[in-house]
Design an enzyme around this catalytic site. Structure first.
Site, PDB file in Angstrom:
ATOM      1  N   ASP A 227      51.175  29.212  28.065  1.00  0.00           N
ATOM      2  CA  ASP A 227      50.088  28.748  27.199  1.00  0.00           C
ATOM      3  C   ASP A 227      50.199  27.224  27.052  1.00  0.00           C
ATOM      4  OD1 ASP A 227      49.515  28.950  23.589  1.00  0.00           O
ATOM      5  OD2 ASP A 227      48.246  28.217  25.226  1.00  0.00           O
TER       6      ASP A 227
ATOM      7  N   HIS B 258      51.752  44.281  37.160  1.00  0.00           N
ATOM      8  CA  HIS B 258      51.300  44.278  35.771  1.00  0.00           C
ATOM      9  C   HIS B 258      50.999  45.685  35.246  1.00  0.00           C
ATOM     10  CE1 HIS B 258      47.843  44.569  38.269  1.00  0.00           C
ATOM     11  NE2 HIS B 258      47.134  44.934  37.241  1.00  0.00           N
ATOM     12  N   ASP B 259      51.095  46.677  36.146  1.00  0.00           N
ATOM     13  CA  ASP B 259      50.816  48.066  35.731  1.00  0.00           C
ATOM     14  C   ASP B 259      52.084  48.896  35.594  1.00  0.00           C
ATOM     15  OD1 ASP B 259      47.909  48.364  37.899  1.00  0.00           O
ATOM     16  OD2 ASP B 259      48.063  47.726  35.793  1.00  0.00           O
TER      17      ASP B 259
ATOM     18  N   ASP C 255      41.221  45.481  44.012  1.00  0.00           N
ATOM     19  CA  ASP C 255      41.522  46.473  42.970  1.00  0.00           C
ATOM     20  C   ASP C 255      40.927  47.843  43.313  1.00  0.00           C
ATOM     21  OD1 ASP C 255      42.516  46.764  40.140  1.00  0.00           O
ATOM     22  OD2 ASP C 255      40.469  47.438  39.859  1.00  0.00           O
TER      23      ASP C 255
ATOM     24  N   ASN D 246      47.694  25.223  25.516  1.00  0.00           N
ATOM     25  CA  ASN D 246      46.931  24.631  24.396  1.00  0.00           C
ATOM     26  C   ASN D 246      47.187  25.358  23.077  1.00  0.00           C
ATOM     27  OD1 ASN D 246      45.730  26.999  25.106  1.00  0.00           O
ATOM     28  ND2 ASN D 246      43.628  26.276  24.796  1.00  0.00           N
TER      29      ASN D 246
ATOM     30  N   GLU E  30      44.645  47.564  46.944  1.00  0.00           N
ATOM     31  CA  GLU E  30      45.368  48.521  46.100  1.00  0.00           C
ATOM     32  C   GLU E  30      44.730  49.878  46.346  1.00  0.00           C
ATOM     33  OE1 GLU E  30      44.410  48.907  42.049  1.00  0.00           O
ATOM     34  OE2 GLU E  30      46.465  49.338  41.435  1.00  0.00           O
TER      35      GLU E  30
ATOM     36  N   ASP F  14      42.067  38.305  42.345  1.00  0.00           N
ATOM     37  CA  ASP F  14      41.982  39.752  42.166  1.00  0.00           C
ATOM     38  C   ASP F  14      40.500  40.133  42.251  1.00  0.00           C
ATOM     39  OD1 ASP F  14      44.366  41.599  40.332  1.00  0.00           O
ATOM     40  OD2 ASP F  14      42.614  42.444  41.352  1.00  0.00           O
TER      41      ASP F  14
ATOM     42  N   ASP G  19      47.215  28.354  21.798  1.00  0.00           N
ATOM     43  CA  ASP G  19      46.404  29.402  21.151  1.00  0.00           C
ATOM     44  C   ASP G  19      47.060  30.769  21.361  1.00  0.00           C
ATOM     45  OD1 ASP G  19      43.822  29.731  23.768  1.00  0.00           O
ATOM     46  OD2 ASP G  19      46.011  29.896  23.807  1.00  0.00           O
TER      47      ASP G  19
ATOM     48  N   ASP H 154      47.129  30.349  30.197  1.00  0.00           N
ATOM     49  CA  ASP H 154      45.898  29.756  30.726  1.00  0.00           C
ATOM     50  C   ASP H 154      46.169  29.022  32.043  1.00  0.00           C
ATOM     51  OD1 ASP H 154      46.547  27.918  27.864  1.00  0.00           O
ATOM     52  OD2 ASP H 154      47.022  27.186  29.885  1.00  0.00           O
TER      53      ASP H 154
HETATM   54  O1  TEU Z   1      45.048  49.860  38.683  1.00  0.00           O
HETATM   55  C1  TEU Z   1      44.641  51.025  39.352  1.00  0.00           C
HETATM   56  C2  TEU Z   1      45.490  52.165  38.968  1.00  0.00           C
HETATM   57  O2  TEU Z   1      45.752  53.053  39.707  1.00  0.00           O
HETATM   58  C3  TEU Z   1      45.948  52.185  37.594  1.00  0.00           C
HETATM   59  O3  TEU Z   1      45.486  53.385  37.044  1.00  0.00           O
HETATM   60  C4  TEU Z   1      47.445  52.102  37.593  1.00  0.00           C
HETATM   61  O4  TEU Z   1      48.004  52.785  38.693  1.00  0.00           O
HETATM   62  C5  TEU Z   1      47.913  52.769  36.364  1.00  0.00           C
HETATM   63  O5  TEU Z   1      47.366  51.998  35.331  1.00  0.00           O
HETATM   64  C6  TEU Z   1      49.420  52.783  36.319  1.00  0.00           C
HETATM   65  O6  TEU Z   1      49.749  53.380  35.094  1.00  0.00           O
HETATM   66  C7  TEU Z   1      44.123  48.789  38.859  1.00  0.00           C
HETATM   67  C8  TEU Z   1      44.669  47.591  38.098  1.00  0.00           C
HETATM   68  O7  TEU Z   1      45.916  47.214  38.664  1.00  0.00           O
HETATM   69  C9  TEU Z   1      44.810  48.010  36.662  1.00  0.00           C
HETATM   70  O8  TEU Z   1      45.428  46.966  35.900  1.00  0.00           O
HETATM   71  C10 TEU Z   1      43.418  48.303  36.118  1.00  0.00           C
HETATM   72  O9  TEU Z   1      43.545  48.785  34.795  1.00  0.00           O
HETATM   73  C11 TEU Z   1      42.707  49.361  36.975  1.00  0.00           C
HETATM   74  O10 TEU Z   1      42.835  49.147  38.362  1.00  0.00           O
HETATM   75  C12 TEU Z   1      41.216  49.341  36.677  1.00  0.00           C
HETATM   76  O11 TEU Z   1      40.672  48.121  37.147  1.00  0.00           O
HETATM   77 CA    CA Z   2      46.153  28.954  25.969  1.00  0.00          CA
END
Ligand code: TEU
Ligand code: CA
Length: 544
Positions: free
Chosen positions: A19, A321-322, A195, A21, A249, A96, A23, A27
């Protein structure tokens, strides 16, 4: 040779990276501050999770304007500065691409859901039926259909109800996507992470699915009938005109199906993200955890190594991130440094393009949250509701599942130093910082010659020095061991050997290491070549 085969990719979740700035939200200017950190690490490509305009129902995977940067993250000018700075340093940037669905606050959907005669109505999948058109369920739990009172219709959403699926049957939708791609490619973007790309084509008639209400309907929307038609069209009209790469993906994908997309010469996609190895510690979906078994992890990854060899290009990842953090799932909190380095060695010496997720390079661990309110993720909250209301599971049971599987485990702010909020922000961050930032942070790693961070740097440098790591074949040993992972790579006149101990006990293996040279290990000593100390990883090479 395509440059993506020799690249290492680093995924940034912009909201949690830095971050600038005050908040409390990461960013683009915060990322710009850290470009030299990324360059020093040695990564070649940066993948940004979505930064487009969004109401943030799914933290940006619900896009309301594909041509604008979310105000929280900055401006298009900031974006142009970032891509310029990366290109100046011979680094690349991929975006993405989320085009299976938009946000319900996208103008297209606002129009479509208001007026059945809107030109945008056919951009989505509406059905005027008395009851839900079929029994499909959403990835986030519950039905995949939401009733739209304005036009008295249901609309399809494979994810949250604020993420209506686009109707790819409609050529106008495909034209819109081509416009979006060209806009970003003409700004200098070097490719896309696509995605849930293999969900675009839904079977005609949207027939009912079978089985449990978990991803029910998947047989009718995974790798659907017109997938190749759509991707061929996008490739021929856009992708082939740029020096770029794509990683798709692909949910529930098999190596055979993947090759239909990525086979050298077909190149609808350049590589895929598969999920088989993400099942090494659960039953089918991560909400049903089970004890991690190394054999499952190895079996899944080896299957992909053997199936794609010489036919299609692999991607290599353990985190994103998932997914929960890999140390918590496959490593050890008591041997955090050793196991983080061991996991990196195990995955990134295989054949394919490595994807490092922010914080993985310093051994960040799962979130510390104890109450449901501390979690932000829409999937976590939806699954909690379904678990409680539909499966009648207790709050305690659901909190245990969430602690293990929530995507927020990977989304807590990046830990830069031991200052307030881990140096991520001077303000209270949008999601709680893990209190272990005082000992797990970039600065601590930079001051520790034996840190995970320096190990990643060394590992990445080795990939650049030894073509065998990129182009060598793959041959697994000790397949049936639940304790060690062991494989060879062979290329031209060289042989490389990788030995990893996934346990806290000393392990031995029997392999003639005569004439081999040790090029990497997470322990200083290598007094007994045939021995692996707790979570030890060793890499040897020799000329044959
Ligand atoms: O994720 C696709 C997906 O299969 C997700 O359901 C993921 O495997 C699951 O959340 C794991 O627990 C993509 C993106 O990476 C995810 O962040 C998005 O939420 C999703 O598509 C919808 O765009
Ligand atoms: Ca920020």
């Amino acid at each position: 040779m395509r440059w993506y085969k020799e690249s290492v990719v680093y995924q940034i979740y912009p909201r949690s990276f830095k971050d600038s700035n005050s908040d409390g939200i990461g960013d683009l200017c915060g990322i710009i501050e850290k470009v030299d950190y990324l360059k020093d690490l040695g990564v070649d490509v940066i993948w940004l999770s979505p930064i487009y305009d969004s109401p943030l129902d799914d933290n940006g995977y619900d896009i309301s304007d594909y041509y604008n940067i979310l105000n929280d993250y900055g401006s298009l000018d900031d974006f142009k500065v970032l891509i310029e700075k990366l290109h100046q340093r011979e680094m690349k940037l991929i975006m993405d691409l989320v085009v299976n669905h938009t946000s319900d606050e996208h103008p297209w959907f606002k129009e479509a859901s208001k007026d059945i005669n809107s030109p945008y109505h056919d951009y989505y999948i509406f059905r005027k039926t008395k009851k839900k058109p079929n029994n499909w369920t959403s990835f986030f739990g519950g039905s995949a259909w939401e009733f739209n009172h304005c036009t008295n219709e249901y609309y399809l959403h494979l994810f949250s109800k604020k993420q209506p699926d686009l109707n790819w049957e409609n050529p106008k939708v495909r034209e819109e996507v081509k416009k979006i791609l060209k806009f970003w490619l003409d700004l200098g973007v070097d490719g896309f992470r696509c995605d849930v790309i293999n969900l675009l084509s839904k079977r005609e008639g949207l027939p009912n699915g079978s089985g449990l209400p978990i991803l029910r309907g998947k047989d009718h929307y995974v790798n659907g009938p017109k997938m190749h038609q759509y991707l061929q069209e996008i490739k021929n009209d856009v992708f082939k005109n740029y020096d770029m790469f794509t990683v798709g993906e692909c949910v529930l994908i098999t190596p055979e199906k993947a090759l239909e997309y990525i086979q050298e010469g077909v190149d609808e996609l350049n590589m895929v993200f598969q999920f088989d190895h993400m099942g090494a510690d659960n039953y089918f979906v991560k909400w049903f955890p089970r004890k991690f078994k190394l054999k499952r992890l190895k079996k899944a990854l080896s299957k992909w190594q053997y199936a794609l060899e010489g036919k299609g290009w692999n991607s290599l990842y353990l985190e994103n991130h998932d997914q929960p953090r890999s140390i918590n799932r496959f490593g050890s909190l008591t041997h955090r440094k050793e196991s983080a380095k061991m996991l990196a060695t195990y995955i990134f010496f295989q054949q394919g393009t490595p994807f490092i997720y922010q914080g993985q390079e310093i051994g960040m661990t799962n979130a510390h949250f104890t109450s449901l309110e501390e979690y932000n993720d829409v999937e976590t909250h939806n699954i909690y509701k379904v678990g409680r209301k539909v499966f009648h599971l207790s709050h305690k049971n659901m909190m245990k599942k969430i602690k293990y599987a929530s995507r927020d485990n990977a989304r807590t702010p990046m830990q830069w130093n031991r200052e307030i909020n881990g140096g991520f922000s001077n303000e209270k961050p949008w999601l709680g910082v893990n209190p272990n930032y005082s000992e797990i942070n970039v600065e601590e790693c930079l001051n520790d010659p034996d840190s995970i961070l320096y190990y990643y740097k060394e590992l990445i440098a080795l990939r650049k020095k030894h073509p065998i790591i990129i182009y060598g074949n793959y041959q697994e040993f000790y397949e049936n061991s639940n304790d060690i992972a062991f494989y060879e790579r062979n290329y031209l006149n060289e042989k490389l050997v990788v030995a990893c101990n996934f346990t806290s006990k000393i392990q031995y293996y029997n392999y003639d290491l005569n004439d081999f040279k040790l090029i990497l290990s997470n322990y200083k000593d290598d007094l007994v070549p045939q021995r692996l100390l707790p979570y030890q990883a060793k890499v040897y090479i020799k000329k044959v």
